[in-house]
Design a protein around this motif. Sequence first.
Motif, PDB file in Angstrom:
ATOM      1  N   PRO A  51     -38.604  -9.246 -69.933  1.00  8.24           N
ATOM      2  CA  PRO A  51     -37.851  -9.660 -70.011  1.00  8.24           C
ATOM      3  C   PRO A  51     -38.299 -11.330 -69.717  1.00  8.24           C
ATOM      4  N   GLN A  52     -37.102 -12.083 -70.766  1.00  6.10           N
ATOM      5  CA  GLN A  52     -37.151 -13.300 -70.829  1.00  6.10           C
ATOM      6  C   GLN A  52     -37.643 -14.255 -69.199  1.00  6.10           C
ATOM      7  N   HIS A  53     -36.935 -13.934 -68.881  1.00  6.72           N
ATOM      8  CA  HIS A  53     -37.425 -14.595 -66.876  1.00  6.72           C
ATOM      9  C   HIS A  53     -38.544 -14.777 -66.347  1.00  6.72           C
ATOM     10  N   LEU A 103     -44.383 -17.139 -66.424  1.00  6.02           N
ATOM     11  CA  LEU A 103     -45.594 -17.328 -66.364  1.00  6.02           C
ATOM     12  C   LEU A 103     -45.416 -18.738 -67.542  1.00  6.02           C
ATOM     13  N   LEU A 104     -44.867 -19.061 -68.110  1.00  4.69           N
ATOM     14  CA  LEU A 104     -44.931 -19.892 -68.979  1.00  4.69           C
ATOM     15  C   LEU A 104     -45.205 -21.735 -67.453  1.00  4.69           C
ATOM     16  N   ILE A 105     -44.769 -20.912 -66.910  1.00  4.63           N
ATOM     17  CA  ILE A 105     -44.341 -22.119 -65.629  1.00  4.63           C
ATOM     18  C   ILE A 105     -45.969 -22.546 -65.292  1.00  4.63           C
ATOM     19  N   TYR A 106     -46.355 -21.095 -64.799  1.00  3.35           N
ATOM     20  CA  TYR A 106     -47.936 -20.733 -64.890  1.00  3.35           C
ATOM     21  C   TYR A 106     -49.244 -20.902 -65.187  1.00  3.35           C
ATOM     22  N   HIS A 107     -48.092 -20.814 -66.797  1.00  6.86           N
ATOM     23  CA  HIS A 107     -49.147 -21.366 -67.872  1.00  6.86           C
ATOM     24  C   HIS A 107     -49.592 -23.136 -67.702  1.00  6.86           C
ATOM     25  N   ARG A 108     -48.331 -23.879 -67.646  1.00  7.26           N
ATOM     26  CA  ARG A 108     -48.423 -25.213 -68.253  1.00  7.26           C
ATOM     27  C   ARG A 108     -48.983 -25.830 -66.748  1.00  7.26           C
TER      28      ARG A 108
END
Length: 212
Positions: A37-39, A44-49
């Motif tokens: 799921p995209q959400h 994950l992208l928030i955590y990654h950044r």
Amino acid sequence: MINFSKYKVILWDFDGVLMDSMPVRDRGFEIVLSSYPQHEVEKLLIYHRQNGGLSRYVKFKYFFEQIRNETITSAQVDSLASEFSEVMRRELVNRALLIEESVAYVKENHKKFKMHVVSGSDQTELRYLCDALGLKDYFESIHGSPTPKKELVNSVLNIYKYTPEEIVFIGDSMNDYDAASLHGIDFYGYNNVSLENIGVGYIQAFDSVYNL
């Protein structure tokens, strides 16, 4: 002006310091995790950044264990990391992504300092990229994940018999700062204004850095 004359060794982070690779790595996670799921991927992208210095191995594990509340084996993490690395090999062999001023500093000063790359990027991929982009010969060694950055710094100290006082670490994340401070190494932030008051100084631009 920033005086590096007391240092003999520079440890460089890679992503965000020598290469503007974060948008490409964002896409890598989206491609590898496209069936989820995209959400969840957005979380994950928030955590990654927010954790640029952490390895993809840690981030994939976080995605499943913390975001999806699922267990994941080491073999599954390795498989996802391998798929991610294939995407990166295709997308990152692009000289336009190199950060011009920091790479220029490396090229102009590599004979004045011993230089090493210590990165959260996958080590095999990182060495491939540095070779493909003509950077390999400027560094004494190139180190990456899955070994944690703190352990990589310790390995460089032990292998090359450096003392912390002769080393400076240039990075763009708190993970870089933590790895440096754990070993008593001076840290300079770069390309991340949240680090302006962290470590011994902040590099606004490399034309402000000199050594006698």
